[in-house]
Write a protein that holds these residues in place. Structure first.
Motif, PDB file in Angstrom:
ATOM      1  N   VAL A  97      10.276  30.304  22.125  1.00  0.00           N
ATOM      2  CA  VAL A  97      11.346  30.811  21.256  1.00  0.00           C
ATOM      3  C   VAL A  97      12.042  32.034  21.846  1.00  0.00           C
ATOM      4  O   VAL A  97      13.085  32.457  21.323  1.00  0.00           O
ATOM      5  N   GLU A 104      14.879  26.413  18.931  1.00  0.00           N
ATOM      6  CA  GLU A 104      13.626  26.728  18.244  1.00  0.00           C
ATOM      7  C   GLU A 104      13.300  25.772  17.110  1.00  0.00           C
ATOM      8  O   GLU A 104      12.158  25.709  16.646  1.00  0.00           O
ATOM      9  N   ASN A 105      14.280  24.992  16.666  1.00  0.00           N
ATOM     10  CA  ASN A 105      14.051  24.020  15.604  1.00  0.00           C
ATOM     11  C   ASN A 105      13.730  22.624  16.136  1.00  0.00           C
ATOM     12  O   ASN A 105      13.602  21.682  15.356  1.00  0.00           O
ATOM     13  N   ARG A 128       6.171  25.729  13.407  1.00  0.00           N
ATOM     14  CA  ARG A 128       7.296  25.754  14.344  1.00  0.00           C
ATOM     15  C   ARG A 128       7.237  24.537  15.262  1.00  0.00           C
ATOM     16  O   ARG A 128       8.242  24.193  15.900  1.00  0.00           O
ATOM     17  N   LYS A 130       7.464  20.810  15.404  1.00  0.00           N
ATOM     18  CA  LYS A 130       8.128  19.899  14.463  1.00  0.00           C
ATOM     19  C   LYS A 130       7.689  18.445  14.604  1.00  0.00           C
ATOM     20  O   LYS A 130       7.989  17.624  13.709  1.00  0.00           O
TER      21      LYS A 130
END
Length: 307
Positions: A97, A104-105, A128, A130
């Protein structure tokens, strides 16, 4: 590929950061953390096979050496500590990040063998991350508890570890043992006929996969940390991210076939799938094209859809 370092507590974790072809630092890329098996290192299957192939598909990938192992820092050496291994993943996300070109997503994770078990455990409390892929994931705590597959093996191990810790507290040198026999001859002398052990030697102790950062050394006095640990504990509550489980259809003593089905069954993920690569053993999914290619028939669309 760039060799990078990031912090876990007070020491550096060594990692290989791979960037896609025609990389443009002004753009945002999805990133995938690639976790190596127990006793392995970033130069083996997690980085050179899975990390490399994912990078070819357009992902930034980060393959790291576990703390206390390989080129990473951390004392004492050759320690296999589940809590620290899980923290490595959180620290890997912390590093990603900070990179301006990482979205970051859109951070995912892929773990192989014990790295898959650790990845599943880390993903439960690191949202974080995903999306998660496990390849022949093994639950290290279960492996240690089973020991030599005899009743009471875990208790006997704990007693032996306790004696060794007492000796070290009084000034004795640490005992460094091995994860697997160092040769097929040593395996045969020990009367071990399991396919996973046989193929582990073929992978780790021959030019096929041997690497100096994977020396087959394990600190005996650190084993007690794993005995009470379960990689999949609370997965039914906390593992909610999309999940793709890959297992080989040829079971062996490491138990990744049943562990994969256990993880799949327990995970709270609404979006989850398990895929059996028929005819493939645990170690075929480390580097053999026929097995890895089939795994990527699921991995490629999974990450495309979920990152």
């Amino acid at each position: 590929m760039e060799h990078v370092r990031f912090k876990n507590r007070s020491w550096d974790v060594a990692a290989d950061l791979r960037l896609p072809k025609d990389f443009d630092p002004s753009k945002k890329y999805p990133a995938i953390i690639c976790a190596h098996p127990i006793s392995s290192c970033k130069e083996q299957t997690s980085g050179s096979i899975y990390g490399e192939r994912l990078t070819e598909q357009g992902y930034v990938t980060l393959a790291f050496d576990a703390s206390h192992q390989g080129e990473s820092g951390g004392e004492p050496r050759y320690l296999e500590d589940p809590a620290t291994r899980v923290e490595d993943f959180r620290c890997a996300v912390d590093h990603l990040v900070t990179l301006d070109y990482v979205d970051e997503n859109r951070i995912g994770c892929l773990g192989v063998c014990g790295g898959g078990g650790y990845a599943a455990n880390a993903t439960m409390t690191e949202h974080r991350i995903k999306a998660l892929v496990t390849v022949v994931a093994a639950n290290y705590g279960r492996l240690v508890r089973e020991g030599d597959f005899s009743a009471g093996a875990a208790i006997g191990m704990l007693e032996a570890v306790g004696r060794q810790r007492t000796a070290e507290a009084r000034g004795a040198d640490p005992v460094i043992t091995t994860y697997i026999p160092n040769s097929q001859e040593e395996r045969e002398s020990a009367g071990i006929a399991d396919i996973d052990i046989e193929q582990a030697i073929d992978y780790y102790k021959t030019p096929r996969g041997a690497n100096p950062n994977s020396p087959n050394k394990l600190r005996l006095s650190g084993l007690s940390a794993a005995v009470g640990w379960d990689a999949f504990h609370l997965a039914e509550y906390l593992l909610t991210q999309p999940l793709q489980v890959i297992v080989g259809g040829v079971p062996g003593g490491f138990g990744s076939y049943r562990d994969g089905f256990e993880l799949f069954g327990k995970a709270a993920s609404q979006n989850k799938n398990i895929f059996v690569v028929e005819g493939a053993s645990h170690y075929d999914l480390y580097d053999q094209p026929f097995a890895v290619d089939q795994a990527f028939e699921k991995i490629t669309p999974f990450f495309k859809d979920n990152l």
